[in-house]
Design a protein around this motif. Structure first.
Motif, mmCIF file in Angstrom:
data_model
loop_
_atom_site.group_PDB
_atom_site.id
_atom_site.type_symbol
_atom_site.label_atom_id
_atom_site.label_comp_id
_atom_site.label_asym_id
_atom_site.label_seq_id
_atom_site.Cartn_x
_atom_site.Cartn_y
_atom_site.Cartn_z
ATOM 1 N N PRO A 1 0.929 -1.356 0.463
ATOM 2 C CA PRO A 1 0.118 -0.502 0.013
ATOM 3 C C PRO A 1 1.054 1.515 0.176
ATOM 4 O O PRO A 1 0.820 2.138 1.054
ATOM 5 C CB PRO A 1 -0.545 -0.051 1.395
ATOM 6 N N VAL A 2 1.390 1.655 -0.743
ATOM 7 C CA VAL A 2 2.804 2.520 -1.358
ATOM 8 C C VAL A 2 2.288 3.821 -0.924
ATOM 9 O O VAL A 2 2.355 4.635 -0.518
ATOM 10 C CB VAL A 2 3.302 2.591 -2.407
ATOM 11 N N PHE A 3 1.282 3.917 -1.766
ATOM 12 C CA PHE A 3 0.421 5.338 -1.368
ATOM 13 C C PHE A 3 -0.436 5.693 -0.345
ATOM 14 O O PHE A 3 -1.756 6.825 -0.819
ATOM 15 C CB PHE A 3 -0.003 5.032 -2.779
ATOM 16 N N GLN A 4 -0.635 4.554 0.178
ATOM 17 C CA GLN A 4 -1.082 5.092 1.616
ATOM 18 C C GLN A 4 -0.936 7.696 1.870
ATOM 19 O O GLN A 4 -1.064 7.940 2.525
ATOM 20 C CB GLN A 4 -1.112 4.385 2.773
ATOM 21 N N ASP A 5 0.636 6.671 1.107
ATOM 22 C CA ASP A 5 1.434 8.468 1.912
ATOM 23 C C ASP A 5 0.908 9.012 0.692
ATOM 24 O O ASP A 5 1.133 8.860 -1.077
ATOM 25 C CB ASP A 5 2.970 7.851 1.455
ATOM 26 N N PHE A 6 -0.015 10.210 1.118
ATOM 27 C CA PHE A 6 -0.180 11.260 -0.171
ATOM 28 C C PHE A 6 1.145 11.086 -0.890
ATOM 29 O O PHE A 6 0.442 12.011 -2.061
ATOM 30 C CB PHE A 6 -0.952 12.290 0.291
ATOM 31 N N LYS A 7 1.916 11.869 -0.509
ATOM 32 C CA LYS A 7 3.046 12.736 -1.265
ATOM 33 C C LYS A 7 3.454 11.543 -2.438
ATOM 34 O O LYS A 7 3.543 11.810 -3.718
ATOM 35 C CB LYS A 7 4.325 12.762 -0.691
ATOM 36 N N ALA B 1 -10.623 9.894 -16.569
ATOM 37 C CA ALA B 1 -10.425 9.568 -15.168
ATOM 38 C C ALA B 1 -9.271 8.947 -14.505
ATOM 39 O O ALA B 1 -9.675 7.970 -15.716
ATOM 40 C CB ALA B 1 -11.597 9.071 -14.513
ATOM 41 N N TRP B 2 -9.159 9.038 -13.070
ATOM 42 C CA TRP B 2 -8.261 8.154 -12.909
ATOM 43 C C TRP B 2 -8.672 8.792 -11.441
ATOM 44 O O TRP B 2 -9.236 9.219 -10.716
ATOM 45 C CB TRP B 2 -6.547 8.736 -13.076
ATOM 46 N N VAL B 3 -7.711 7.117 -10.553
ATOM 47 C CA VAL B 3 -7.633 7.754 -9.021
ATOM 48 C C VAL B 3 -6.428 6.218 -8.834
ATOM 49 O O VAL B 3 -5.864 5.136 -9.136
ATOM 50 C CB VAL B 3 -9.652 6.401 -8.897
ATOM 51 N N VAL B 4 -5.332 6.844 -8.213
ATOM 52 C CA VAL B 4 -4.921 6.093 -7.050
ATOM 53 C C VAL B 4 -4.740 5.709 -5.655
ATOM 54 O O VAL B 4 -5.099 6.472 -4.801
ATOM 55 C CB VAL B 4 -3.287 7.162 -7.231
ATOM 56 N N MET B 5 -4.886 4.863 -5.705
ATOM 57 C CA MET B 5 -5.459 3.543 -5.041
ATOM 58 C C MET B 5 -4.066 2.960 -4.339
ATOM 59 O O MET B 5 -3.064 3.345 -4.638
ATOM 60 C CB MET B 5 -6.423 2.838 -5.076
ATOM 61 N N PRO B 6 -4.305 2.585 -2.909
ATOM 62 C CA PRO B 6 -3.148 2.425 -1.867
ATOM 63 C C PRO B 6 -2.439 1.388 -2.638
ATOM 64 O O PRO B 6 -1.046 1.134 -2.250
ATOM 65 C CB PRO B 6 -3.715 1.802 -0.699
ATOM 66 N N ASP B 7 -2.798 0.403 -3.456
ATOM 67 C CA ASP B 7 -1.668 -0.367 -4.216
ATOM 68 C C ASP B 7 -2.266 -0.205 -5.283
ATOM 69 O O ASP B 7 -1.817 -1.405 -6.118
ATOM 70 C CB ASP B 7 -2.126 -1.683 -3.611
ATOM 71 N N HIS B 8 -2.409 0.367 -5.703
ATOM 72 C CA HIS B 8 -3.094 0.432 -7.668
ATOM 73 C C HIS B 8 -3.574 1.315 -8.062
ATOM 74 O O HIS B 8 -4.099 2.166 -7.531
ATOM 75 C CB HIS B 8 -3.564 -1.200 -7.966
ATOM 76 N N VAL B 9 -3.523 1.611 -8.962
ATOM 77 C CA VAL B 9 -4.093 2.842 -10.266
ATOM 78 C C VAL B 9 -5.481 2.439 -11.905
ATOM 79 O O VAL B 9 -4.758 1.179 -11.905
ATOM 80 C CB VAL B 9 -2.729 3.162 -10.743
ATOM 81 N N HIS B 10 -5.901 2.723 -11.647
ATOM 82 C CA HIS B 10 -6.462 3.021 -12.442
ATOM 83 C C HIS B 10 -6.815 4.097 -13.496
ATOM 84 O O HIS B 10 -7.022 5.160 -12.371
ATOM 85 C CB HIS B 10 -8.466 3.057 -12.113
ATOM 86 N N TRP B 11 -6.816 4.045 -14.721
ATOM 87 C CA TRP B 11 -6.437 5.303 -15.291
ATOM 88 C C TRP B 11 -7.898 4.997 -16.884
ATOM 89 O O TRP B 11 -7.085 4.030 -18.029
ATOM 90 C CB TRP B 11 -5.347 5.538 -15.974
#
Length: 151
Positions: free
Chosen positions: A32-38, A60-70
């Motif tokens: 869950p790398v992207f739990q860190d907002f920065k 549209a996109w979303v960066v989830m804690p462990d994946h990305v949808h784009w």
């Protein structure tokens, strides 16, 4: 991800200039790398760079804690080159910011071409509602790492 699964992801992949695709990619071992907002913003910056460099139009996109949808419309890039560049540049940025080294993303990515008759707005809503479905927030607006051209 085992090699054979990664290869299967590429079977039949076709990049059409102007085509609209829903792309997904996963962090190595689902960390869950992207739990860190920065660190999540490093990925966002690379999604925006792809648009700035006329490789793709972000819908549209979303960066989830462990994946990305784009959700993107391809411009001057193939799916493979677009994802290779976004993943490579975001890995460098995340590693620099976090003091880490090494691989950030699992090999490969998933893509789905949208047909003209499909509802783009509904697909965009699906993408940005991921944090709500995952139980991270109760409202889309409470999550920071998403955007859509319609909203």
């Amino acid at each position: 991800m085992p090699f054979y699964k990664s290869c299967k992801l590429r079977t039949g992949r076709y990049s059409q200039h102007g085509g609209i695709y829903l792309l997904s990619t996963v962090v190595l071992n689902r960390a869950p790398v992207f739990q860190d907002f920065k660190l999540g913003r490093c990925v966002v910056r690379e999604l925006m760079n792809a648009q700035r460099w006329n490789q793709a139009q972000s819908l549209a996109w979303v960066v989830m804690p462990d994946h990305v949808h784009w959700l993107v419309q391809l411009k001057d890039a193939s799916l493979q080159s677009l994802m290779r560049q976004v993943k490579s540049r975001s890995t460098k940025a995340v590693n620099n910011l976090s003091g880490s080294m090494g691989q950030l993303w699992q090999a490969g990515f998933h893509d789905r071409a949208l047909r003209k008759e499909e509802d783009l707005l509904a697909t965009a809503r699906y993408v940005v509602a991921n944090p709500v479905r995952a139980g991270l927030v109760s409202r889309v607006g409470d999550y920071s790492l998403w955007d859509a051209v319609w909203l």
